[in-house]
Scaffold this motif. Structure first.
Motif, PDB file in Angstrom:
ATOM      1  N   GLY A  64      59.533  39.549  17.882  1.00  0.00           N
ATOM      2  CA  GLY A  64      58.555  39.352  18.946  1.00  0.00           C
ATOM      3  C   GLY A  64      57.267  38.727  18.441  1.00  0.00           C
ATOM      4  O   GLY A  64      56.694  37.842  19.086  1.00  0.00           O
ATOM      5  N   ASP A  68      55.775  34.894  19.422  1.00  0.00           N
ATOM      6  CA  ASP A  68      54.436  34.701  19.982  1.00  0.00           C
ATOM      7  C   ASP A  68      53.552  33.830  19.099  1.00  0.00           C
ATOM      8  O   ASP A  68      52.581  33.243  19.558  1.00  0.00           O
ATOM      9  CB  ASP A  68      53.755  36.059  20.210  1.00  0.00           C
ATOM     10  N   ARG A  72      58.225  28.723  20.969  1.00  0.00           N
ATOM     11  CA  ARG A  72      59.442  29.499  21.232  1.00  0.00           C
ATOM     12  C   ARG A  72      60.697  28.632  21.185  1.00  0.00           C
ATOM     13  O   ARG A  72      61.764  29.112  20.817  1.00  0.00           O
ATOM     14  CB  ARG A  72      59.314  30.216  22.586  1.00  0.00           C
ATOM     15  N   PRO A 120      63.659  37.839  21.642  1.00  0.00           N
ATOM     16  CA  PRO A 120      62.324  37.869  22.255  1.00  0.00           C
ATOM     17  C   PRO A 120      61.827  36.475  22.644  1.00  0.00           C
ATOM     18  O   PRO A 120      61.121  36.319  23.647  1.00  0.00           O
ATOM     19  CB  PRO A 120      61.437  38.486  21.160  1.00  0.00           C
ATOM     20  N   GLY A 124      60.861  35.309  26.511  1.00  0.00           N
ATOM     21  CA  GLY A 124      59.493  34.932  26.830  1.00  0.00           C
ATOM     22  C   GLY A 124      59.286  33.493  27.256  1.00  0.00           C
ATOM     23  O   GLY A 124      58.181  33.117  27.673  1.00  0.00           O
ATOM     24  N   ASN A 325      62.313  41.427  35.229  1.00  0.00           N
ATOM     25  CA  ASN A 325      61.901  40.130  34.671  1.00  0.00           C
ATOM     26  C   ASN A 325      60.687  39.564  35.399  1.00  0.00           C
ATOM     27  O   ASN A 325      59.772  39.018  34.773  1.00  0.00           O
ATOM     28  CB  ASN A 325      63.066  39.139  34.734  1.00  0.00           C
ATOM     29  N   GLN A 329      57.231  38.765  33.568  1.00  0.00           N
ATOM     30  CA  GLN A 329      56.832  37.359  33.485  1.00  0.00           C
ATOM     31  C   GLN A 329      55.566  37.060  34.271  1.00  0.00           C
ATOM     32  O   GLN A 329      54.813  36.144  33.921  1.00  0.00           O
ATOM     33  CB  GLN A 329      57.986  36.474  33.965  1.00  0.00           C
ATOM     34  N   ASP A 334      51.009  35.463  28.548  1.00  0.00           N
ATOM     35  CA  ASP A 334      51.996  34.661  27.828  1.00  0.00           C
ATOM     36  C   ASP A 334      51.885  34.825  26.322  1.00  0.00           C
ATOM     37  O   ASP A 334      52.892  34.820  25.620  1.00  0.00           O
ATOM     38  CB  ASP A 334      51.825  33.183  28.202  1.00  0.00           C
ATOM     39  N   LEU A 337      53.895  37.955  25.459  1.00  0.00           N
ATOM     40  CA  LEU A 337      55.079  38.264  26.258  1.00  0.00           C
ATOM     41  C   LEU A 337      56.287  38.590  25.390  1.00  0.00           C
ATOM     42  O   LEU A 337      57.032  39.534  25.668  1.00  0.00           O
ATOM     43  CB  LEU A 337      55.395  37.098  27.194  1.00  0.00           C
ATOM     44  N   SER A 338      56.506  37.830  24.328  1.00  0.00           N
ATOM     45  CA  SER A 338      57.672  38.085  23.474  1.00  0.00           C
ATOM     46  C   SER A 338      57.542  39.416  22.746  1.00  0.00           C
ATOM     47  O   SER A 338      58.526  40.143  22.566  1.00  0.00           O
ATOM     48  CB  SER A 338      57.851  36.947  22.467  1.00  0.00           C
ATOM     49  N   ARG A 339      56.317  39.763  22.309  1.00  0.00           N
ATOM     50  CA  ARG A 339      56.133  41.058  21.652  1.00  0.00           C
ATOM     51  C   ARG A 339      56.415  42.206  22.610  1.00  0.00           C
ATOM     52  O   ARG A 339      57.059  43.199  22.250  1.00  0.00           O
ATOM     53  CB  ARG A 339      54.708  41.178  21.100  1.00  0.00           C
ATOM     54  N   TYR A 341      58.330  42.118  25.271  1.00  0.00           N
ATOM     55  CA  TYR A 341      59.782  42.147  25.481  1.00  0.00           C
ATOM     56  C   TYR A 341      60.487  42.798  24.286  1.00  0.00           C
ATOM     57  O   TYR A 341      61.501  43.491  24.455  1.00  0.00           O
ATOM     58  CB  TYR A 341      60.326  40.735  25.681  1.00  0.00           C
TER      59      TYR A 341
END
Length: 409
Positions: A64, A68, A72, A120, A124, A325, A329, A334, A337-339, A341
């Motif tokens: 994640g 970020d 990505r 992740p 994201g 989701n 989202q 943003d 977001l991956s962290r 998730y």
């Protein structure tokens, strides 16, 4: 189909189609490949699967942070290319007859490591590909691909295994990872704002954790799904096939699982056209329906009744998937977001082995029917407890339409 007008989403959609097709075939092909190499040793299959799962779970949070920090699409491309190499190596070893168990374990571990980075990033990226008002339809299209291929892929893989061997099924999976990486090269996203330089991985993990624990709807749902996924992985997925042998039979169990998948697919088509408001309220009510077939299976294992309630449960599960989701989202910034998730995925995965391990002794002690009934009731009760949170019940859709413009067709 409006999201497909955007060039970026089109290529991303094609990329996901390719690797979802391969992955839906790979699980069947890998299982038979391991059994072929080890003379039908089920313990060996468990070792190979664990070799993929353990490093993936351990490294998810790091993945994640990576997703970020870096573009990505780049993270996904590297992950896909490495997956193509590891799956291709397994396929080559199996086809040539040179495979040994330790080789399959090592290569599966490599695949697990890169999956920890790719998942992740994949979760994201979608808000950057379509305008905000098209997020629901974009998510539904992705779910449509996933649902359809999960139904078709295992059957195609089984035919390949019987016809030409398990190694060739894995070879096709490797090719789809490669195709997916190439297609991602055509996704052209605007550069994100530069991150603070010098921040350590631990500080970025703490930043993500602070956001999760300070956002009530987030931590409540993630905590609940630790319990829900343990129930689904244990009583339903692990104990279910064993209970089916004594009640509805193996064919009946297959019909129940197919009904669940068809219900999910049918609701995906509905979600393409019907706007979902109050995403977590309706999503939590929807996924609570999954407790019904678990309870019914233990209390009154009638095949017709199980097929009906499994279809409804599949539809409800898709409502939650869409709602979750959209909530993530539209509400999570943003840049993290991956962290976030990755924390969600860790919370979802970490308790699943507990359910899988505990359900056997419980079934021996109390009977499989009783365990299924109690588990189904616990599933519904857990969902209702989630709805005690006002933040979950009241979370609205974000009305703003600001979002990156998709690339020109």
């Amino acid at each position: 189909m409006a999201p497909l007008r955007g060039r970026n989403f089109r290529f991303y959609f094609a990329s996901r189609f390719a690797n979802t097709l391969g992955s839906s075939m790979a699980s069947v092909a890998l299982a038979f490949a391991v059994l072929e190499v080890t003379d039908d040793d089920p313990a060996a299959l468990g070792l190979v699967l664990a070799a993929h799962t353990v490093p993936m779970v351990v490294l998810l949070l790091w993945g994640g942070v990576l997703a970020d920090r870096l573009p990505r699409t780049l993270v996904l491309q590297v992950s896909n290319l490495t997956s193509a190499a590891s799956q291709g190596a397994i396929a080559f070893l199996v086809i040539t007859g040179a495979a040994e168990l330790w080789m399959l374990i090592a290569l599966s571990a490599v695949h697990g490591v890169v999956s920890a980075a790719g998942m992740p990033a994949m979760a994201g990226i979608l808000p950057s590909l379509v305008p905000r008002e098209e997020l629901q339809r974009a998510n539904a299209l992705m779910s449509l691909v996933r649902s359809g291929l999960v139904i078709v892929g295992p059957t195609v893989s089984a035919l390949l295994v019987v016809g030409v061997g398990a190694g060739w099924g894995l070879a096709i999976d490797a090719v789809t990872w490669l195709v997916s990486a190439v297609l991602l090269g055509f996704v052209d996203l605007p550069a994100r704002e530069p991150r603070e330089t010098g921040a350590s991985t631990w500080s970025e993990l703490r930043e993500g954790w602070t956001y999760v624990r300070s956002t009530q709807w987030l931590w409540v749902v993630v905590l609940a799904f630790g319990v829900l996924n343990a129930i689904h992985a244990g009583p339903w997925s692990t104990l279910g096939p064993l209970h089916a042998k004594d009640t509805i039979g193996e064919e009946g169990w297959g019909l129940v699982l197919s009904a669940e998948a068809v219900g999910l697919l049918a609701m995906t088509l509905v979600m393409l056209r019907v706007p979902l408001q109050r995403p977590l309220l309706w999503g939590t009510l929807g996924v609570s329906l999954l407790g019904v077939p678990i309870f019914v299976f233990g209390a009154h294992p009638s095949l017709l009744l199980l097929v009906v309630v499994a279809f409804v449960a599949g539809a409800g599960t898709e409502v939650f998937s869409m709602g979750w989701n959209l909530a993530m989202q539209e509400n999570v910034p943003d840049e993290m977001l991956s962290r976030v998730y990755s924390y969600d995925m860790l919370g979802s995965f970490v308790a699943m082995p507990v359910g899988q391990i505990a359900v056997g002794p419980l079934a021996i002690a109390f009977g499989s029917g009783n365990v299924l009934m109690v588990s189904g009731a616990m599933y519904v009760l857990t969902c209702l407890l989630v709805l005690l949170s006002p933040a979950v019940r009241r979370l609205p859709r974000v009305s703003t339409t600001s979002a990156p413009e998709p690339a020109a067709p």
